[in-house]
Design an enzyme around this catalytic site. Structure first.
Site, short mmCIF file in Angstrom:
data_model
loop_
_atom_site.label_atom_id
_atom_site.label_comp_id
_atom_site.label_asym_id
_atom_site.label_seq_id
_atom_site.Cartn_x
_atom_site.Cartn_y
_atom_site.Cartn_z
N ASP A 163 21.79 -26.36 62.07
CA ASP A 163 22.24 -27.64 62.64
C ASP A 163 22.56 -28.62 61.52
OD1 ASP A 163 22.86 -29.48 64.58
OD2 ASP A 163 20.92 -29.46 65.56
N CYS A 205 26.55 -32.69 65.19
CA CYS A 205 27.20 -31.60 65.92
C CYS A 205 28.71 -31.79 65.85
CB CYS A 205 26.74 -31.59 67.38
SG CYS A 205 27.58 -30.34 68.37
P1 HMG Z 1 36.69 -18.93 72.63
O1 HMG Z 1 37.84 -19.39 71.79
O2 HMG Z 1 36.71 -19.22 74.09
O3 HMG Z 1 36.34 -17.39 72.39
O4 HMG Z 1 35.38 -19.60 71.99
P2 HMG Z 1 37.12 -16.07 72.79
O5 HMG Z 1 36.11 -15.11 73.33
O6 HMG Z 1 38.32 -16.39 73.63
O7 HMG Z 1 37.62 -15.52 71.35
C1 HMG Z 1 38.56 -16.23 70.58
C2 HMG Z 1 38.47 -15.75 69.13
O8 HMG Z 1 37.19 -16.03 68.58
C3 HMG Z 1 38.67 -14.24 68.98
O9 HMG Z 1 39.22 -14.04 67.71
C4 HMG Z 1 37.25 -13.72 68.97
O10 HMG Z 1 37.12 -12.48 68.31
C5 HMG Z 1 36.55 -14.82 68.18
P3 HMG Z 1 40.81 -13.79 67.52
O11 HMG Z 1 41.10 -12.61 68.40
O12 HMG Z 1 41.47 -15.05 68.02
O13 HMG Z 1 40.94 -13.57 66.05
N1 HMG Z 1 35.12 -14.90 68.50
C6 HMG Z 1 34.12 -14.86 67.61
N2 HMG Z 1 34.12 -14.72 66.27
C7 HMG Z 1 32.90 -14.69 65.65
N3 HMG Z 1 31.73 -14.81 66.30
C8 HMG Z 1 31.69 -14.96 67.64
C9 HMG Z 1 32.94 -14.97 68.34
N4 HMG Z 1 33.24 -15.11 69.64
C10 HMG Z 1 34.58 -15.05 69.72
N5 HMG Z 1 30.52 -15.09 68.26
C11 HMG Z 1 33.05 -19.48 71.50
C12 HMG Z 1 34.11 -19.41 72.58
C13 HMG Z 1 31.70 -19.55 72.20
C14 HMG Z 1 33.11 -18.24 70.64
C15 HMG Z 1 33.30 -20.74 70.65
O14 HMG Z 1 33.45 -21.84 71.48
C16 HMG Z 1 32.20 -21.02 69.65
O15 HMG Z 1 31.99 -20.26 68.72
N6 HMG Z 1 31.47 -22.16 69.82
C17 HMG Z 1 30.37 -22.50 68.97
C18 HMG Z 1 30.28 -23.98 68.80
C19 HMG Z 1 29.07 -24.34 67.96
O16 HMG Z 1 28.58 -23.54 67.18
N7 HMG Z 1 28.57 -25.60 68.13
C20 HMG Z 1 27.44 -26.06 67.39
C21 HMG Z 1 26.16 -25.44 67.82
S1 HMG Z 1 25.51 -26.16 69.32
C22 HMG Z 1 24.64 -27.54 68.76
O17 HMG Z 1 24.78 -27.93 67.64
C23 HMG Z 1 23.68 -28.20 69.71
C24 HMG Z 1 22.22 -27.87 69.39
O18 HMG Z 1 21.88 -28.22 68.06
C25 HMG Z 1 21.29 -28.62 70.35
C26 HMG Z 1 21.62 -30.12 70.44
O19 HMG Z 1 21.59 -30.82 69.42
O20 HMG Z 1 21.94 -30.54 71.56
C27 HMG Z 1 21.96 -26.36 69.57
MG MG Z 2 21.33 -30.23 67.41
#
Ligand code: HMG
Ligand code: MG
Length: 308
Positions: free
Chosen positions: A16, A240
């Site tokens: 984070d 974030c």
């Molecule tokens: P999407 O674009 O809908 O995914 O994203 P998709 O399934 O349509 O795939 C699109 C492309 O992404 C494809 O690649 C997949 O292979 C690739 P392409 O064919 O275009 O080359 N892909 C991936 N690559 C690597 N690892 C993966 C993966 N999945 C798909 N796992 C997705 C949907 C969920 C993947 C995207 O939205 C995402 O990665 N989001 C993450 C966002 C994030 O990390 N946010 C920060 C963390 S949350 C936070 O900070 C809050 C927290 O701290 C608590 C709080 O404070 O409240 C936890």
């Molecule tokens: Mg957080």
């Protein structure tokens, strides 16, 4: 309610804390940060996130980071996995604990993981099932528990619904995220009360961002409700990428100081932690955001001056 006698801190700095950094942080720096945190006594260190590099470029080296960690037997190194692709990559890297991350806000869910809350739960279900089969622990996050950067107010009931769904699915613990860091102690208590009506208190963790400087006050309120698990980030790193304006997590140094003042042993060496915060802050070319760190450094400087 009596304060818990023991508190577990989940250090989220390497994930984070760093995920929002604009400039790439070297893989070796991330790995050394994890090693230093373990040496300071942290027993649970969220190491990285197996997310799409297009969405969060800073976490693109998740597999490299995870492989390079010299893992201590009594330390857990959870990683974020938003979908089966991430879970499979985490499994291949050797992760023993993962976290799925949902939200209590529909808009945040769309912005953060590109699906609705209901879709996210369906996406997490096979992860939890596969994890169970592989004897891997799954933690659940709920974001936006005290407000959403897009929708504003979020009801405690909405938070409780998602928390319960994650527990029913098989998550061992739910971390309640004040993503925007706008919570205050009374609202924190009301929200926890609603969640604790649905899931056991011992399975609830607090995850407070410190945007408005209320995070330690909120933690104190949560402690008074019997919560004994808190996420925090060394030097108060963080933010974030999908919650613009949200500042870092509460600093681990500040949580350790709060706990020691309450007679609660966190098992963490504050001096080593402060040194780690200074070290990573130097790498990122800034001062530690932790007030406790600043005070400890000022005290050290004064003592050095007195010694001559
Ligand atoms: P999407 O674009 O809908 O995914 O994203 P998709 O399934 O349509 O795939 C699109 C492309 O992404 C494809 O690649 C997949 O292979 C690739 P392409 O064919 O275009 O080359 N892909 C991936 N690559 C690597 N690892 C993966 C993966 N999945 C798909 N796992 C997705 C949907 C969920 C993947 C995207 O939205 C995402 O990665 N989001 C993450 C966002 C994030 O990390 N946010 C920060 C963390 S949350 C936070 O900070 C809050 C927290 O701290 C608590 C709080 O404070 O409240 C936890
Ligand atoms: Mg957080």
């Amino acid at each position: 309610m009596a304060l818990p006698s023991k508190v577990r801190i989940v250090e989220v700095g390497p994930r984070d804390g760093l995920q929002n950094e604009k400039k790439p942080v070297a893989t070796a720096v991330k790995v050394e940060l994890i090693h230093r945190l373990a040496a300071a006594g942290l027993k649970s260190i969220e190491a990285t996130a197996f997310v799409s590099p297009k969405w969060v470029p800073q976490m693109a080296d998740a597999a490299e980071v995870f492989a390079a960690i010299e893992k201590l037997p009594d330390v857990s190194y959870p990683v974020l996995t938003p979908n089966m692709k991430g879970f499979e990559a985490a499994l291949a890297a050797g992760a023993r604990e993962v976290a799925v991350f949902g939200a209590a806000s529909e808009t945040f869910s769309q912005k953060n993981i590109n699906c609705s809350i209901a879709e996210s739960l369906e996406r997490f279900r096979p992860i939890v099932e596969a994890a169970k089969a592989a004897d891997i622990k799954v933690r659940g996050y709920v974001s936006c528990v005290l407000g959403c950067p897009y929708e504003g107010e979020i009801t405690p009931l909405a938070v409780a619904d998602v928390a319960q769904a994650l527990i029913d699915m098989g998550c061992y613990e739910i971390s309640l995220g004040d993503t925007v860091g706008a919570g205050t102690p009374e609202r924190t208590k009301n929200m926890i009360e609603a969640v604790a009506r649905r899931i056991p208190l011992k399975k609830i963790a607090g995850h407070f961002h410190d945007t408005y400087g209320m995070a330690t006050a909120n933690i104190y309120a949560a402690l008074q409700m019997g919560i004994g698990i808190f996420d925090s980030s060394v030097a108060g790193l963080g933010g974030c990428p999908y919650a613009s304006g949200a500042l870092g997590n509460v600093a681990t140094e500040d949580v350790v100081w709060l706990l020691s003042g309450l007679g609660i042993d966190s098992g963490i060496n504050l001096d080593a932690l402060v040194d780690t915060g200074v070290w990573i802050s130097k790498k990122l070319k800034r001062e530690p955001a932790s007030r406790v760190s600043q005070a400890v450094l000022a005290r050290r400087a004064m003592q050095a001056a007195v010694r001559g």
